[in-house]
Design an enzyme around this catalytic site. Structure first.
Site, PDB file in Angstrom:
ATOM      1  N   HIS A 131      -0.845   7.596 -11.586  1.00 49.11           N
ATOM      2  CA  HIS A 131      -0.472   6.450 -10.802  1.00 49.11           C
ATOM      3  C   HIS A 131      -1.293   5.338 -10.714  1.00 49.11           C
ATOM      4  O   HIS A 131      -2.415   5.223 -11.318  1.00 49.11           O
ATOM      5  CB  HIS A 131      -0.076   6.859  -9.241  1.00 49.11           C
ATOM      6  N   LYS A 191      -3.281   4.127  -5.204  1.00 52.10           N
ATOM      7  CA  LYS A 191      -2.840   5.473  -4.491  1.00 52.10           C
ATOM      8  C   LYS A 191      -3.826   6.328  -4.048  1.00 52.10           C
ATOM      9  O   LYS A 191      -4.713   6.370  -4.422  1.00 52.10           O
ATOM     10  CB  LYS A 191      -1.810   6.260  -5.604  1.00 52.10           C
TER      11      LYS A 191
HETATM   12  P1  NAD Z   1       1.311  -0.145   0.421  1.00 53.21           P
HETATM   13  O1  NAD Z   1      -0.172   0.253   0.539  1.00 53.21           O
HETATM   14  O2  NAD Z   1       1.387  -1.136  -0.911  1.00 53.21           O
HETATM   15  O3  NAD Z   1       2.121  -0.411   1.716  1.00 53.21           O
HETATM   16  C1  NAD Z   1       2.187   0.177   2.632  1.00 53.21           C
HETATM   17  C2  NAD Z   1       2.303  -0.714   3.955  1.00 53.21           C
HETATM   18  O4  NAD Z   1       2.467   0.005   5.212  1.00 53.21           O
HETATM   19  C3  NAD Z   1       1.156  -1.803   3.958  1.00 53.21           C
HETATM   20  O5  NAD Z   1       1.568  -3.066   3.882  1.00 53.21           O
HETATM   21  C4  NAD Z   1       0.617  -1.204   5.561  1.00 53.21           C
HETATM   22  O6  NAD Z   1      -0.163  -2.387   6.021  1.00 53.21           O
HETATM   23  C5  NAD Z   1       1.436  -0.943   6.086  1.00 53.21           C
HETATM   24  N1  NAD Z   1       1.234  -0.136   7.330  1.00 53.21           N
HETATM   25  C6  NAD Z   1       0.427   0.891   7.310  1.00 53.21           C
HETATM   26  N2  NAD Z   1       0.599   1.490   8.743  1.00 53.21           N
HETATM   27  C7  NAD Z   1       1.510   0.792   9.367  1.00 53.21           C
HETATM   28  C8  NAD Z   1       2.003   0.884  10.881  1.00 53.21           C
HETATM   29  N3  NAD Z   1       1.203   1.555  11.574  1.00 53.21           N
HETATM   30  N4  NAD Z   1       3.039  -0.130  11.137  1.00 53.21           N
HETATM   31  C9  NAD Z   1       3.536  -0.776  10.015  1.00 53.21           C
HETATM   32  N5  NAD Z   1       2.899  -1.043   8.713  1.00 53.21           N
HETATM   33  C10 NAD Z   1       2.109  -0.051   8.378  1.00 53.21           C
HETATM   34  O7  NAD Z   1       1.799   1.245  -0.523  1.00 53.21           O
HETATM   35  P2  NAD Z   1       2.914   1.582  -1.089  1.00 53.21           P
HETATM   36  O8  NAD Z   1       2.659   1.564  -2.704  1.00 53.21           O
HETATM   37  O9  NAD Z   1       4.199   0.683  -0.796  1.00 53.21           O
HETATM   38  O10 NAD Z   1       3.418   3.003  -0.927  1.00 53.21           O
HETATM   39  C11 NAD Z   1       3.720   3.321   0.397  1.00 53.21           C
HETATM   40  C12 NAD Z   1       3.824   4.877   0.641  1.00 53.21           C
HETATM   41  O11 NAD Z   1       5.160   5.154  -0.132  1.00 53.21           O
HETATM   42  C13 NAD Z   1       2.958   5.916   0.037  1.00 53.21           C
HETATM   43  O12 NAD Z   1       2.749   6.848   0.694  1.00 53.21           O
HETATM   44  C14 NAD Z   1       3.332   6.048  -1.497  1.00 53.21           C
HETATM   45  O13 NAD Z   1       2.834   7.226  -1.925  1.00 53.21           O
HETATM   46  C15 NAD Z   1       5.021   6.098  -1.238  1.00 53.21           C
HETATM   47  N6  NAD Z   1       5.818   6.094  -2.154  1.00 53.21           N
HETATM   48  C16 NAD Z   1       6.918   6.762  -2.207  1.00 53.21           C
HETATM   49  C17 NAD Z   1       7.777   6.565  -3.138  1.00 53.21           C
HETATM   50  C18 NAD Z   1       9.195   7.565  -2.973  1.00 53.21           C
HETATM   51  O14 NAD Z   1      10.106   7.612  -3.863  1.00 53.21           O
HETATM   52  N7  NAD Z   1       9.221   8.270  -2.044  1.00 53.21           N
HETATM   53  C19 NAD Z   1       7.823   5.710  -4.178  1.00 53.21           C
HETATM   54  C20 NAD Z   1       6.864   4.893  -4.005  1.00 53.21           C
HETATM   55  C21 NAD Z   1       5.675   5.146  -2.974  1.00 53.21           C
END
Ligand code: NAD
Length: 269
Positions: free
Chosen positions: A158, A162
């Site tokens: 990744h 991450k």
């Molecule tokens: P990222 O860090 O780019 O985005 C996360 C966002 O959440 C940020 O903008 C952050 O400010 C916001 N955030 C955090 N706490 C918050 C709160 N209390 N209120 C509102 N917003 C809040 O991360 P990402 O790459 O978009 O990934 C996010 C999550 O999704 C991770 O856990 C990742 O592993 C997961 N993910 C899952 C899949 C899937 O298919 N299930 C796919 C991709 C990513």
């Protein structure tokens, strides 16, 4: 248009958040009604479309999830474990379908999500893509067909930002291999080998994580036997696959009985 289920995207400025907002803009099954970010974020109070460098979408980013969820039928959430647990309770209160993509959830987070699912529909999956969910099924079948003479190793890669390892997807694949073998993952799991580890223990399921650059997500499930090897591989090159799956889950969840579901339920596989 106004009668389409209203969608709130949490973590709006994140990698997944922005991908979801872009896709929701062209959806004929959902309409974007709210965007949530953490308190103090630069985007709070501004139009989300303009924040993303495009035209205004008529939706302001808020740090008040309760207010946003009140007008939603679906909340799609890719944020952090602490935020997701808070959102699960609030989405259940608003009777909105909560689609959880957040990974790295610990047992206490999962217990709170389970409690919320008594009152509302929750769809949660460590990976929302069709390809990976098929890979999970294939892994289970192959593990079922082979005995413990075949060592199972899961290798994932990744991007450098991450924060959790092994990935949620790697754990789903490990769980599928354990299910196929009829063992529990907790007992079979070995991860982060380093130093003099000794010979590989028969029947274990190994995990290795690579982190670098902008890799969207790559997973190999290796079945290594004597003189031959099977490798099942999924490569994600565009995170839109996860966002498309999550939006599909948000639509699928409308009108379902309260409870926890996963992407296998949504995709019917
Ligand atoms: P990222 O860090 O780019 O985005 C996360 C966002 O959440 C940020 O903008 C952050 O400010 C916001 N955030 C955090 N706490 C918050 C709160 N209390 N209120 C509102 N917003 C809040 O991360 P990402 O790459 O978009 O990934 C996010 C999550 O999704 C991770 O856990 C990742 O592993 C997961 N993910 C899952 C899949 C899937 O298919 N299930 C796919 C991709 C990513």
């Amino acid at each position: 248009m106004d009668d389409l289920p209203g969608l709130v995207v949490t973590g709006a400025s994140g990698r997944m958040g922005q991908t979801l907002i872009r896709l929701a803009g062209s959806s004929d099954k959902l309409r974007l009604v709210g965007c949530v970010e953490r308190a103090g974020h630069l985007w709070i109070g501004r139009d989300v479309g303009e924040c993303m460098g495009g035209p205004a979408l008529g939706v302001k980013v808020t740090d008040d999830p309760l207010e946003a969820f009140a007008k939603a039928q679906a909340v799609v959430d890719f944020t952090s474990p602490a935020a997701t647990v808070e959102f699960a309770a609030l989405a259940a209160q608003a009777r909105a379908v909560h689609v959880i993509g957040t990974t790295g959830l610990e047992p206490d987070h999962l217990a709170k999500i389970e409690a919320a699912s008594r009152h509302a529909v929750i769809v949660r999956a460590g990976n929302m893509s069709l390809g990976v969910n098929l890979l999970v099924r294939l892994t289970q079948k192959v593990a079922q067909a082979l005995d413990a003479d075949w060592d199972v190793e899961i290798v994932e890669a990744h991007h450098r930002m991450k924060v959790d390892a092994p990935s949620g997807t790697a754990l789903m694949l490990g769980q599928a291999a354990a299910d196929g073998r009829g063992v529990t993952l907790d007992e079979a799991k070995v991860s982060g080998r380093d130093g003099i580890t000794g010979a590989r223990e028969r029947g274990t399921i190994g995990f290795s994580a690579i982190r670098g650059g902008d890799i969207v997500g790559e997973h190999d499930v290796i079945f290594a036997g004597e003189g031959e090897r099977i490798v099942l591989r999924h490569l994600a090159t565009d995170r839109a696959i996860f966002a498309r799956g999550a939006l599909k889950a948000a639509v699928w969840g409308q009108g379902r009985k309260p409870g926890q579901y996963d992407m296998m339920d949504v995709l019917g596989i």
